[in-house]
Scaffold this active site. Structure first.
Site, mmCIF file in Angstrom:
data_model
loop_
_atom_site.group_PDB
_atom_site.id
_atom_site.type_symbol
_atom_site.label_atom_id
_atom_site.label_comp_id
_atom_site.label_asym_id
_atom_site.label_seq_id
_atom_site.Cartn_x
_atom_site.Cartn_y
_atom_site.Cartn_z
ATOM 1 N N LYS A 165 0.823 -1.209 0.000
ATOM 2 C CA LYS A 165 0.000 0.000 0.000
ATOM 3 C C LYS A 165 0.860 1.262 0.000
ATOM 4 O O LYS A 165 0.404 2.325 -0.410
ATOM 5 C CB LYS A 165 -0.948 0.010 1.199
ATOM 6 C CG LYS A 165 -1.673 -1.291 1.483
ATOM 7 C CD LYS A 165 -2.418 -1.856 0.299
ATOM 8 C CE LYS A 165 -3.151 -3.144 0.702
ATOM 9 N NZ LYS A 165 -3.765 -3.828 -0.437
ATOM 10 N N TYR A 197 -12.178 -14.752 3.407
ATOM 11 C CA TYR A 197 -11.141 -13.749 3.645
ATOM 12 C C TYR A 197 -10.661 -13.799 5.085
ATOM 13 O O TYR A 197 -11.479 -13.784 6.008
ATOM 14 C CB TYR A 197 -11.705 -12.359 3.326
ATOM 15 C CG TYR A 197 -10.745 -11.234 3.602
ATOM 16 C CD1 TYR A 197 -9.825 -10.837 2.639
ATOM 17 C CD2 TYR A 197 -10.739 -10.576 4.824
ATOM 18 C CE1 TYR A 197 -8.927 -9.804 2.882
ATOM 19 C CE2 TYR A 197 -9.844 -9.540 5.085
ATOM 20 C CZ TYR A 197 -8.950 -9.164 4.113
ATOM 21 O OH TYR A 197 -8.070 -8.149 4.368
ATOM 22 N N TYR A 252 -2.871 -12.308 3.185
ATOM 23 C CA TYR A 252 -2.566 -12.101 1.767
ATOM 24 C C TYR A 252 -1.423 -12.985 1.273
ATOM 25 O O TYR A 252 -1.637 -13.938 0.527
ATOM 26 C CB TYR A 252 -2.232 -10.616 1.510
ATOM 27 C CG TYR A 252 -3.411 -9.709 1.726
ATOM 28 C CD1 TYR A 252 -4.288 -9.399 0.688
ATOM 29 C CD2 TYR A 252 -3.649 -9.138 2.976
ATOM 30 C CE1 TYR A 252 -5.377 -8.566 0.881
ATOM 31 C CE2 TYR A 252 -4.738 -8.302 3.184
ATOM 32 C CZ TYR A 252 -5.595 -8.017 2.136
ATOM 33 O OH TYR A 252 -6.675 -7.204 2.346
#
Length: 331
Positions: free
Chosen positions: A49, A262, A288
């Site tokens: 990010k 998730y 992730y």
């Protein structure tokens, strides 16, 4: 692609390294595996990010914002890094956290949740999974306006066309590195979540005519939905850059390693996190990169890549979240 025409804050004043996963490659006995260490980007704890925020925060500052507003899951790496960018720039930050797993938010949780408090988040709003996240962020922006302040909304994962430029830049960076190292890649693999990293890499590779296949490993959605999301964002990013059409056939986002949903641990994720730590001394994250590496390991075991091929894994960071999964990963 002339990225210099887009305003940018520099949070990582160096290229992140590409390393060979010597011991994992030997352990699996298939292709030669390499890793792009985007867990070593700037800002608190690093991660993908940061590259997106370089462009997004520059835009926020240009608009005179005094507060960053964003959204993520309860252990969001994106929220941590957005907050860190706000601190660095002397801005305030307000977060919306989505309980994608019901009841998963705990104010006293470790990992990123602890770091939100340590970094001095101004406020945290917790909403249920499936809530209208844009409306929640807009409500905060409206509240700030009534106070005479100016909020800047950053989408989840920083994944819009402007944020995805960070991974167009990453694609150009890794192409320059592999040229300098004499490393002709046969394939690239990355996690595919909010789609900005996947889409940005795709546009960067396509725009440079690299002809290196890119495979995303889904961490949340089913394949057809995610591939549609990635392609749409890739085309928006290409349009921003003045490029032509992005081929739909270039988008691959496999979904076999998501598990029950998730952020919910899987045996493959646990194995991948443990293998990388114990064989090559690299920390993945449980949400992730752990699941994406589980997918890569499984593809190698199936013979998807030929022996001696050169496959690069893009490590998008997230290690602070490990501390919220300690009970799962200790075994």
């Amino acid at each position: 692609m002339h990225l210099a025409r887009f305003p940018r804050r520099v949070y990582t004043p160096h290229a992140t390294p590409i390393e060979k996963l010597t011991h994992l490659s030997a352990h699996l006995g298939g292709p030669d595996l390499y890793i792009k260490r985007d867990d070593l980007t700037g800002l608190t704890g690093g991660g993908n990010k940061t590259r997106k925020l370089e462009f997004l925060v520059a835009d926020a500052l240009a608009q005179g914002a005094d507060t960053l507003i964003t959204v993520g899951a309860v252990q969001s790496n994106h929220c941590r890094l957005t907050l860190a960018a706000a601190v660095k720039e002397g801005l305030k930050c307000r977060l919306v956290l989505e309980q994608r797993v019901p009841g998963s938010y705990r104010e006293d949780a470790s990992g990123n949740n602890f770091l939100f408090q340590l970094l001095g988040v101004e406020s945290v709003t917790v909403v249920d999974g499936g809530s209208d996240l844009n409306a929640a962020m807009q409500a905060i922006q409206d509240d700030l306006a009534r106070e005479g302040r100016k909020g800047y909304i950053i989408p989840g994962g920083g994944s819009n066309a402007l944020g995805a430029l960070g991974y167009v830049a990453c694609a150009e960076e890794l192409l320059a590195q592999t040229y300098a190292q004499g490393l002709p890649l046969d394939h690239i693999v990355c996690a595919s979540g909010s789609a900005g990293t996947h889409a940005g890499l795709l546009v960067g590779l396509h725009g440079n005519n690299a002809q290196i296949p890119l495979t995303g490993i889904n961490v949340r959605r089913v394949r057809d939905v995610q591939e549609g999301n990635v392609h749409a964002l890739a085309q928006q990013t290409a349009d921003l850059l003045g490029l032509g059409a992005v081929p739909r056939g270039a988008v691959t986002a496999l979904d076999e390693w998501v598990g029950e949903g998730y952020s919910i641990p899987t045996p493959g994720m646990v194995e991948a996190v443990q293998l990388l730590a114990r064989l090559d001394g690299i920390l993945l994250d449980p949400v992730y990169t752990g699941k994406a590496m589980a997918g890569l390991i499984d593809l190698v075991r199936r013979g998807h890549f030929g022996r001696g091929q050169k496959v690069l894994f893009v490590h998008t960071g997230g290690a602070p979240a490990l501390y919220a999964y300690e009970d799962v990963l200790r075994a």
